[in-house]
Scaffold this motif. Sequence first.
Motif, PDB file in Angstrom:
ATOM      1  N   VAL A 189       0.864  -1.182   0.000  1.00 14.80           N
ATOM      2  CA  VAL A 189       0.000   0.000   0.000  1.00 14.80           C
ATOM      3  C   VAL A 189       0.897   1.227   0.000  1.00 14.80           C
ATOM      4  CG1 VAL A 189      -1.775   1.280   1.262  1.00 14.80           C
ATOM      5  CG2 VAL A 189      -1.820  -1.217   1.232  1.00 14.80           C
ATOM      6  N   ALA A 190       0.539   2.209  -0.824  1.00 17.34           N
ATOM      7  CA  ALA A 190       1.353   3.423  -0.928  1.00 17.34           C
ATOM      8  C   ALA A 190       1.578   4.026   0.451  1.00 17.34           C
ATOM      9  CB  ALA A 190       0.665   4.437  -1.829  1.00 17.34           C
TER      10      ALA A 190
ATOM     11  N   PRO B 148       6.874   8.786   0.304  1.00 14.88           N
ATOM     12  CA  PRO B 148       5.567   8.166   0.516  1.00 14.88           C
ATOM     13  C   PRO B 148       4.434   8.950  -0.137  1.00 14.88           C
ATOM     14  CG  PRO B 148       6.400   9.141   2.555  1.00 14.88           C
ATOM     15  CD  PRO B 148       7.523   9.155   1.577  1.00 14.88           C
ATOM     16  N   PHE B 149       4.592  10.265  -0.243  1.00 14.78           N
ATOM     17  CA  PHE B 149       3.542  11.079  -0.864  1.00 14.78           C
ATOM     18  C   PHE B 149       3.555  10.897  -2.378  1.00 14.78           C
ATOM     19  CE2 PHE B 149       4.466  13.893   3.008  1.00 14.78           C
ATOM     20  CZ  PHE B 149       3.644  13.116   3.790  1.00 14.78           C
TER      21      PHE B 149
ATOM     22  N   ARG C 278      18.346  -1.159   5.550  1.00 14.41           N
ATOM     23  CA  ARG C 278      17.960   0.255   5.610  1.00 14.41           C
ATOM     24  C   ARG C 278      16.568   0.373   4.999  1.00 14.41           C
ATOM     25  NH1 ARG C 278      16.894   5.138   5.702  1.00 14.41           N
ATOM     26  NH2 ARG C 278      18.362   6.854   5.424  1.00 14.41           N
ATOM     27  N   ASP C 279      15.678   1.092   5.700  1.00 20.31           N
ATOM     28  CA  ASP C 279      14.296   1.236   5.236  1.00 20.31           C
ATOM     29  C   ASP C 279      14.160   2.338   4.189  1.00 20.31           C
ATOM     30  OD1 ASP C 279      13.402  -0.757   6.838  1.00 20.31           O
ATOM     31  OD2 ASP C 279      12.533   0.538   8.371  1.00 20.31           O
ATOM     32  N   TYR C 280      13.339   2.069   3.182  1.00 24.31           N
ATOM     33  CA  TYR C 280      13.019   3.075   2.169  1.00 24.31           C
ATOM     34  C   TYR C 280      11.528   2.993   1.855  1.00 24.31           C
ATOM     35  CZ  TYR C 280      18.014   3.570   1.345  1.00 24.31           C
ATOM     36  OH  TYR C 280      19.353   3.805   1.514  1.00 24.31           O
ATOM     37  N   SER C 281      10.913   4.154   1.677  1.00 22.53           N
ATOM     38  CA  SER C 281       9.525   4.168   1.211  1.00 22.53           C
ATOM     39  C   SER C 281       9.489   3.657  -0.218  1.00 22.53           C
ATOM     40  CB  SER C 281       8.965   5.592   1.238  1.00 22.53           C
ATOM     41  OG  SER C 281       8.599   5.925   2.539  1.00 22.53           O
TER      42      SER C 281
ATOM     43  N   SER D  68       3.072  10.400  11.247  1.00 25.89           N
ATOM     44  CA  SER D  68       4.418  10.836  10.857  1.00 25.89           C
ATOM     45  C   SER D  68       5.340   9.666  10.568  1.00 25.89           C
ATOM     46  CB  SER D  68       5.020  11.723  11.951  1.00 25.89           C
ATOM     47  OG  SER D  68       5.161  11.000  13.151  1.00 25.89           O
ATOM     48  N   GLU D  69       6.330   9.950   9.775  1.00 25.83           N
ATOM     49  CA  GLU D  69       7.380   8.991   9.428  1.00 25.83           C
ATOM     50  C   GLU D  69       8.682   9.786   9.383  1.00 25.83           C
ATOM     51  OE1 GLU D  69       6.880   5.691   9.265  1.00 25.83           O
ATOM     52  OE2 GLU D  69       7.110   4.998   7.211  1.00 25.83           O
ATOM     53  N   ILE D  70       9.695   9.282  10.086  1.00 22.99           N
ATOM     54  CA  ILE D  70      10.970  10.003  10.163  1.00 22.99           C
ATOM     55  C   ILE D  70      11.895   9.542   9.036  1.00 22.99           C
ATOM     56  CG2 ILE D  70      12.974  10.510  11.611  1.00 22.99           C
ATOM     57  CD1 ILE D  70      10.390  11.563  12.787  1.00 22.99           C
ATOM     58  N   PHE D  71      12.501  10.503   8.369  1.00 21.29           N
ATOM     59  CA  PHE D  71      13.485  10.195   7.327  1.00 21.29           C
ATOM     60  C   PHE D  71      14.833  10.783   7.726  1.00 21.29           C
ATOM     61  CE2 PHE D  71      11.183   8.502   3.616  1.00 21.29           C
ATOM     62  CZ  PHE D  71       9.915   8.517   4.160  1.00 21.29           C
TER      63      PHE D  71
END
Lengths: 225, 188
Positions: A41-42, A122-123, A55-58, A221-224
């Motif tokens: 899901v987007a 993510p947007f 490492r996490d990536y959207s 929120s999501e921290i980058f």
Amino acid sequence: MRLPSGDPSPLPHTTRITGRQWLSHDTFTLNLERPPGFCFVAGQRIGILVGPHERDYSLIPGKTPEGLELLVRSVPGGFVSSHLSTCPLEDPVKFTGPSGHFIHRPSTRAAVLVATGTGVAPFAAMCRSGLRGFVMLHGGHASRDLHYRKLVESAAALYVPCLSGPSSSSPEGTFSGRVTRYLQSRLDAGEYDFYLAGRREMVADVVAIVDARFPSSRVYSEIFF
Amino acid sequence: MKIYTGGGDRGRTSLFSGERISKDDIRVEAYGDVDELNSLLGAVIQFLPQACGDQNEDLRAIQSDLFRIGACLATSGEDPSFEDIRSFPEDRTRFLEEAIDRMDDELPRLNQFILPGGHPAASWSHVARCVCRRAERHTVRTIRQSPSDDDAYGAPLAYLNRLSDYLFVLARFVNRVTETPDTTWKKA
């Protein structure tokens, strides 16, 4: 709604890199092949595995259904981003996921999306999945930092590029100042659904403004980094 | 990776469902209790004797369950799009009941009150049981505060109720397998 994921010990997916486009001196998009049957899901993220590092990536849907995209900032000393910035195309890539709950939740309140840096990922994913009609505050030092601008601007009801660099370098139609300044001085009082993605300092500052100016709003929120 | 955001420095916090609430809200108390309980189970696991291999596995699974319950409690019930976070399977309570029955089959019948204590794993299990009861009480108060949570919190509530029974039986079981005598209550 049930999101993909939830398996506590998922086997990694394997894919390959099909393209890389540099957007600025330190940021690039990475194109990946979508593994068969893989869905997300987007707004969800994946964990890219390079040796013992993760490492996490959207995750962003590709321009075609067979593709996936990542927005990557090459971090000095960052093992995974350095590898992704230099590894040959066609190289295999392993990843875990999808995971996370930072997805768009339809509601009666207006959605205000706030992004800085690679937090726009993510947007971009949501826009490519059909999200429309939101307010977008897109922050950067200069216009070149506003990645995926065309995509999100065309989907937004109101798109505000907020440039924090010298005002002389802000083209017409941009807001001169940080996203936080816009929220403090320009956004009408009301109840909103705020979606925040970017550096933690920005998220903390926006949350403080929401508590003070928009107290009945919701915050995701999501921290980058 | 930094784990702090600074978003809660002024005494408020965000729920999964986006609402900003005060950190002394009863809902925060409830999922804070669940977090405390989960941490205590980590201590119980560390003290478990080797003969409790099955219970070690049970407790690991219970820790994962509590993680889900914490997320469930941190999500209000006004928005149906959060079903993914709020759903907790009812059959997890059955899992606890079966684990209780397995231990109970090896224990003598209890015909006196026992005082909390004994082997370190048993003692920590009693502490965890008390925190579990508190989590249950605060969950009940959360439901009373937001009746729309009643349906979603039924399964977690039943689970917490059964988990405190599990922890009581676990304490007795540990004392039994380590040959640590239970101390019975004597009226002063």
